[in-house]
Design a protein around this motif. Structure first.
Motif, PDB file in Angstrom:
ATOM      1  N   ILE A   1     -29.070  60.279  76.188  1.00 60.17           N
ATOM      2  CA  ILE A   1     -28.172  59.096  76.831  1.00 60.17           C
ATOM      3  C   ILE A   1     -28.592  59.007  78.431  1.00 60.17           C
ATOM      4  CG2 ILE A   1     -26.339  58.391  77.715  1.00 60.17           C
ATOM      5  CD1 ILE A   1     -24.523  59.900  75.237  1.00 60.17           C
TER       6      ILE A   1
ATOM      7  N   TYR B   1     -27.975  64.413  77.567  1.00 61.03           N
ATOM      8  CA  TYR B   1     -28.141  63.251  78.195  1.00 61.03           C
ATOM      9  C   TYR B   1     -29.340  63.640  78.731  1.00 61.03           C
ATOM     10  CZ  TYR B   1     -22.918  63.195  78.339  1.00 61.03           C
ATOM     11  OH  TYR B   1     -22.083  62.807  76.831  1.00 61.03           O
TER      12      TYR B   1
ATOM     13  N   ASP C   1     -28.292  53.969  80.561  1.00 59.03           N
ATOM     14  CA  ASP C   1     -26.245  53.892  79.989  1.00 59.03           C
ATOM     15  C   ASP C   1     -25.243  54.560  80.401  1.00 59.03           C
ATOM     16  OD1 ASP C   1     -27.433  53.652  77.391  1.00 59.03           O
ATOM     17  OD2 ASP C   1     -28.744  55.756  77.663  1.00 59.03           O
ATOM     18  N   VAL C   2     -24.868  54.989  81.220  1.00 57.79           N
ATOM     19  CA  VAL C   2     -23.652  55.401  81.478  1.00 57.79           C
ATOM     20  C   VAL C   2     -24.373  55.807  83.639  1.00 57.79           C
ATOM     21  CG1 VAL C   2     -23.794  58.062  81.167  1.00 57.79           C
ATOM     22  CG2 VAL C   2     -22.017  56.709  82.413  1.00 57.79           C
TER      23      VAL C   2
ATOM     24  N   MET D   1     -18.587  58.393  76.708  1.00 62.95           N
ATOM     25  CA  MET D   1     -19.766  57.475  75.794  1.00 62.95           C
ATOM     26  C   MET D   1     -18.662  57.489  74.001  1.00 62.95           C
ATOM     27  SD  MET D   1     -21.742  57.016  78.528  1.00 62.95           S
ATOM     28  CE  MET D   1     -22.745  56.045  76.481  1.00 62.95           C
TER      29      MET D   1
END
Lengths: 207, 427
Positions: free
Chosen positions: A2, A27, A49-50, A120
């Protein structure tokens, strides 16, 4: 993996977050920027993604403003606001602009990684309530919403007349709110009230 | 019967004096009664004047005839020989008539609004008042206005138009100070009183008024002083807020350090536990050690943020976009922040709409303002740029600090922002 974008102006806090991300297995830290003004650009040029983002960032750019833009342009990108400021309006505003999760920076690595995992997984992680702050003889939750609005303008250095005009109230009402807050807190004058509110972190303007 | 000629000399004199008073009184009353609408006084007062006048002439001539060189006419002689009661009654009638008219006049003056009562009431006003024709010629003026004209200019008010002009530009007496000009000029006189003048044209008649505003002026000055103090205090409060921001960052950094130490302690304890229990989960231990080492490195490093435009260049570079910057960033904080925000917007738009690989930022300044121009090497816009959320918000922020923003699309896209220099920043 991610992909995580970190937006944090304090270099030490930023690198600490980078360490948390780099030492986790799930991550991948793709980029860090100091200012929230650059966050949208980074999302546009990278597969993010984040976003782990502070509220108060370099060049006075607001993380909440940037979050609003990101959620509009990239609705699938998760945004987690992490702050050390107990400002009473941050949580409400984060909800309004569609921030996925909101947490405090002082948390341990595991706690921050857990917020990331839960976000997530589709969960919205928010503190149950804004932190209670002591302001003179009272606590932040004892001030009404309208009083907090007046206090916010007071901290910005506005005169009573300007506050009245900005908040569409009469001058008498503004003075009444200030008097009421002074009575609750026990502060001697409006200046002391404004200074203490700013020092406590209850009010942070322009964010 | 006793005639006038038979009276004692002293009695004759008294009679003549009383007659003379009646003549004078009727003369005084004549203009008054003729200014009234009533007919009767207009007839009676001239009649009284004629009768008393005739008596005065006849009887004065009789008294004069006592002198040897004076020859009295037979007509006068025959009149003076008439019974004295007749002229006495006639004189009494004249006096009574005149007294009645005088009393009525006094009552009329008291109970009616007359020209003189208007003037009298205006003169008793504390406000200066003057009415004039269009050419400035005075129609009616009260004492206060005349006194003010005398105090300010050393002369009576002759022409309202000239007076009004002189209030702003004319020569004034020493000790008189102009406080404010414009629509309502205010002047402080030597006695420290403040007078404010105003002019109004009503149906072609100019009305000039002067009101004493000493207290109001004092209160306004006090209010101005308090507002100035408040402005300074609010500015200090704003600056204090900025200082608190810096302090908060320092506090935050200290808390981060405390957190690092806490986590290091926890990591060491965990490492020890893993070694003691001879755990098989070496990956977790490895992660903890990696984090430990990274944290130890972090503490030893001197951490500093980049300059704003360097931040931008680095972020752009990581996305394969080159940012060319010429000129110096503004020293003025609000301009610097705005230009950085504009740069991020220009960069985002260059990637989003023009697929650009290069963004040019040109910073210039002159004595009055800071300028920034953004161009890119991407595809040129075909139509006028519609300002969406980003550019719209940027325009709002530019205008909030008194700047201007221009978005050109031909021959190429140019974003131009100008921010005026603040007084302290102008060279």
């Amino acid at each position: 993996m991610i992909n995580v974008l970190i937006v944090e102006d304090d270099p030490m806090a930023r690198q600490l977050l980078e360490i948390y991300i780099n030492t986790s297995e799930k991550y991948n830290h793709i980029q860090s920027v100091e200012s929230a003004a650059l966050a949208e650009f980074c999302c546009r040029t990278n597969k993010v993604d984040v976003v782990l983002m502070d509220v108060c960032t370099a060049m006075n750019a607001s993380g909440l403003d940037a979050a609003e833009k990101i959620k509009k342009s990239f609705p699938d990108t998760k945004v987690i606001i992490i702050t050390s400021q107990p400002e009473c309006s941050f949580i409400d505003r984060a909800h309004k602009v569609g921030v996925d999760s909101f947490w405090y920076k002082s948390s341990a690595a595991e706690e921050i990684l857990s917020v990331l995992d839960r976000t997530m997984a589709g969960e919205q992680v928010y503190p149950e309530s804004a932190p209670s702050l002591k302001l003179g003889n009272t606590f932040s939750e004892n001030l009404t919403d309208r009083e907090l609005e007046v206090l916010r303008e007071l901290v910005a250095g506005e005169s009573d007349a300007a506050i009245a005009e900005k908040l569409f109230m009469s001058l008498r009402t503004v003075k009444g709110h200030i008097q009421s807050m002074r009575e609750k807190t026990g502060f001697r004058n409006r200046t002391e009230l404004a200074v203490r509110a700013r020092e406590s972190g209850l009010i942070i303007n322009n964010k | 019967m006793i005639g006038f000629c038979d009276l004692h000399y002293a009695v004759k004199s008294i009679f003549l004096v009383v007659t003379f008073v009646a003549v004078c009184s009727s003369i005084c009353l004549l203009p008054r009664v003729f200014s009234r609408k009533k007919l009767m006084p207009k007839l009676l007062v001239p009649l009284c004047f004629l009768l008393s006048g005739a008596m005065l002439i006849l009887f004065a001539a009789q008294v004069k005839s006592a002198h040897p060189s004076w020859h009295i006419s037979p007509i006068i002689e025959s009149v003076t020989e008439l019974p004295v009661i007749l002229p006495i009654l006639l004189l009494l009638a004249v006096i009574t008539t005149l007294l009645t008219i005088v009393i009525k006049e006094i009552k009329f003056e008291k109970n009616s609004i007359t020209r003189s009562s208007v003037k009298e009431s205006l003169d008793s006003l504390n406000t200066g008042l003057c009415f004039a024709y269009k050419n400035g010629m005075v129609m009616l003026i009260n004492h206060r206005m005349n006194n003010l004209s005398h105090t300010i200019f050393g002369r009576n008010l002759q022409n309202v138009n000239a007076f009004w002009e002189n209030l702003s530009n004319g020569e004034i007496q020493s000790g008189v100070t102009r406080l404010s000009m414009g629509a309502n000029p205010s002047l402080r006189l030597p006695d420290e009183r403040v007078w404010t003048f105003s002019r109004k044209v009503i149906d072609g008649i100019t009305q000039l008024t002067a009101a004493e505003t000493t207290k109001l002026n004092k209160l306004t000055e006090e209010l101005k002083e308090k507002n100035a103090e408040l402005t300074v205090m609010n500015e200090r409060l704003r600056k204090y807020g900025e200082n608190v921001d810096k302090l908060t960052r320092e506090k935050e950094r200290l808390e981060t350090k405390v957190r690092i130490h806490r986590e290091l302690g926890q990591a060491l304890l965990l490492t020890r536990r893993y070694l003691q229990v001879d755990s098989d989960n070496t990956q977790e231990l490895l992660n903890i050690l990696k984090r430990n080492i990274a944290m130890l490195r972090l503490e030893s490093e001197s951490l500093k943020n980049d300059e704003p435009l360097i931040m931008l260049m680095k972020a752009a570079h990581s996305a394969g976009i080159e940012v060319l910057i010429t000129g110096q960033t503004p020293k003025q904080e609000d301009a610097n922040r705005l230009f950085f925000e504009a740069a991020t917007e220009a960069l985002t738009n260059a990637v989003r709409h023009a697929d650009a690989k290069k963004l040019c930022v040109e910073l210039t300044e002159d004595d009055k303002a800071y300028f920034v121009y953004f161009t890119n090497d991407g595809s040129k816009p075909q139509n006028k740029i519609v300002e969406g959320g980003g550019l719209g918000s940027l325009r709002l922020k530019t205008e909030q600090i008194g700047g201007t923003m221009e978005v050109l699309y031909q021959p190429e896209f140019v974003l131009k922002i100008t921010v005026p220099k603040k007084r302290g920043d102008v060279l």
